[in-house]
Design a protein around this motif. Sequence first.
Motif, short mmCIF file in Angstrom:
data_model
loop_
_atom_site.label_atom_id
_atom_site.label_comp_id
_atom_site.label_asym_id
_atom_site.label_seq_id
_atom_site.Cartn_x
_atom_site.Cartn_y
_atom_site.Cartn_z
N SER A 1 21.41 -52.06 32.26
CA SER A 1 20.88 -50.58 32.57
C SER A 1 19.41 -50.67 32.37
O SER A 1 18.98 -50.94 31.31
N ASN A 2 18.79 -50.11 33.38
CA ASN A 2 17.37 -49.68 33.34
C ASN A 2 16.40 -51.29 33.49
O ASN A 2 15.33 -51.04 33.40
N THR B 1 16.78 -44.00 41.21
CA THR B 1 16.14 -44.51 39.90
C THR B 1 15.86 -43.62 38.92
O THR B 1 15.77 -42.39 39.14
N SER B 2 15.72 -43.98 37.69
CA SER B 2 15.54 -43.11 36.71
C SER B 2 14.82 -43.87 35.48
O SER B 2 15.14 -44.94 35.32
N LYS B 3 14.10 -43.29 34.65
CA LYS B 3 13.68 -43.63 33.25
C LYS B 3 14.82 -43.87 32.45
O LYS B 3 14.70 -44.67 31.50
N LYS B 4 15.84 -43.15 32.43
CA LYS B 4 16.80 -43.17 31.70
C LYS B 4 18.20 -44.10 31.99
O LYS B 4 18.42 -44.12 33.21
N PRO B 5 18.38 -44.99 31.24
CA PRO B 5 19.59 -45.74 31.55
C PRO B 5 20.69 -45.20 31.82
O PRO B 5 21.11 -43.87 31.57
N GLY B 6 21.58 -45.73 32.57
CA GLY B 6 22.78 -45.22 33.26
C GLY B 6 22.73 -44.53 34.47
O GLY B 6 23.78 -43.49 34.68
N LYS B 7 21.84 -44.57 35.37
CA LYS B 7 21.59 -43.61 36.58
C LYS B 7 22.46 -44.03 37.55
O LYS B 7 23.29 -43.31 38.11
N TYR C 1 24.73 -50.43 28.26
CA TYR C 1 24.22 -49.14 28.20
C TYR C 1 24.79 -48.46 26.75
O TYR C 1 25.96 -47.91 26.91
N ALA D 1 24.17 -45.95 24.94
CA ALA D 1 24.49 -44.60 24.65
C ALA D 1 25.70 -43.99 25.57
O ALA D 1 26.07 -42.76 25.18
#
Length: 202
Positions: free
Chosen positions: A32-33, A52-58, A81, A83
Motif C-alpha cells: 500500500s502506498n 491515488t491518495s497520501k493515505k495507504p489503502g486507497k 497496510y 492500519a
Amino acid sequence: AQVEQAEFVKSSVETEQCPSDGLPEFALVGRSNVGKSSLLNSLVRRKKLALTSKKPGKTQCINHFRINDSWHLVDLPGYGYAAAPHEVRTDWAKFTKDYFLNRPTLVSVFLLIDASIPAKKIDLEYASWLGQNKIPMTLVFTKCDKRKKKKNGGKRPEENLQNFLELIQKFFQTAPPWIMTSSVTNQGRDEILLHMSQLRNY
Ligand code: GTP
Ligand code: MG
C-alpha cells in the motif's frame, strides 16, 4: 507502444467478476502506498484515471482499465497496510492471490518496490510467493525521484534497489527483469510500455 486510449472498465472483488473479453493484461501490485495507481496514471498520461491518495489503502478492488482497445492494465489493492482491520486485510490478500492463480489472461505481474526506503521483508515474501507459484514477474522500483533522507536510513534510491536485487538474487538465483521509475518525472514510462508490448507479442 504508446497509449492512445485508456478507459476504466470495471471494479471486481472476485476473479469471476473480471472482464471476460480475453484481452491480455498486466497487474500492478505492491505494498500500500508504493505508487501503483500513480504509475498507472503516468503510463496512460492521465492525472486521475486511477484514484491515488497520501493515505495507504486507497485501492480496494481489482480495477480493470482497457488500453488501446487491445489489452488491460489492472490496478490492485496493496498489501501490508497495518492500519487496516485484520479481516479486511486477509480478504484483500485472498482475492488478489486467487486472481493471480486463476486468471489465464494475466501475462505478467509488475511488482512495485519503493526505492526511497530500505528493502522490506514483506516485499521479499511477496516476490517469493509469486516465484513459487510460477507467476511471471517484472520488478518496478518506484519513487526514484526522491532524494535520500536521514530517516530512510540515509540511502539513495539506487542503493536501496541494489540491496533489494541482491536479496532477491539470493532467493531466485537470477533476478527478474527490473525497471526504475518515478511518477513525478515519468522516468521509466516508455521502458515499461515497451516491455509490456514485448511480453504481449511473445
Ligand atoms: P494503495 O492504493 O493504497 O495501495 O496505494 P498505491 O500503491 O496505489 O499508491 P498511490 O499511487 O495512491 O500513491 C501513494 C502516495 O505516493 C501518493 O501520495 C503519491 O503522490 C506518492 N507517489 C506515488 N508515486 C510517486 C513517485 O514516483 N514519486 C514520489 N515522490 N511520490 C510518489
Ligand atoms: Mg492505489
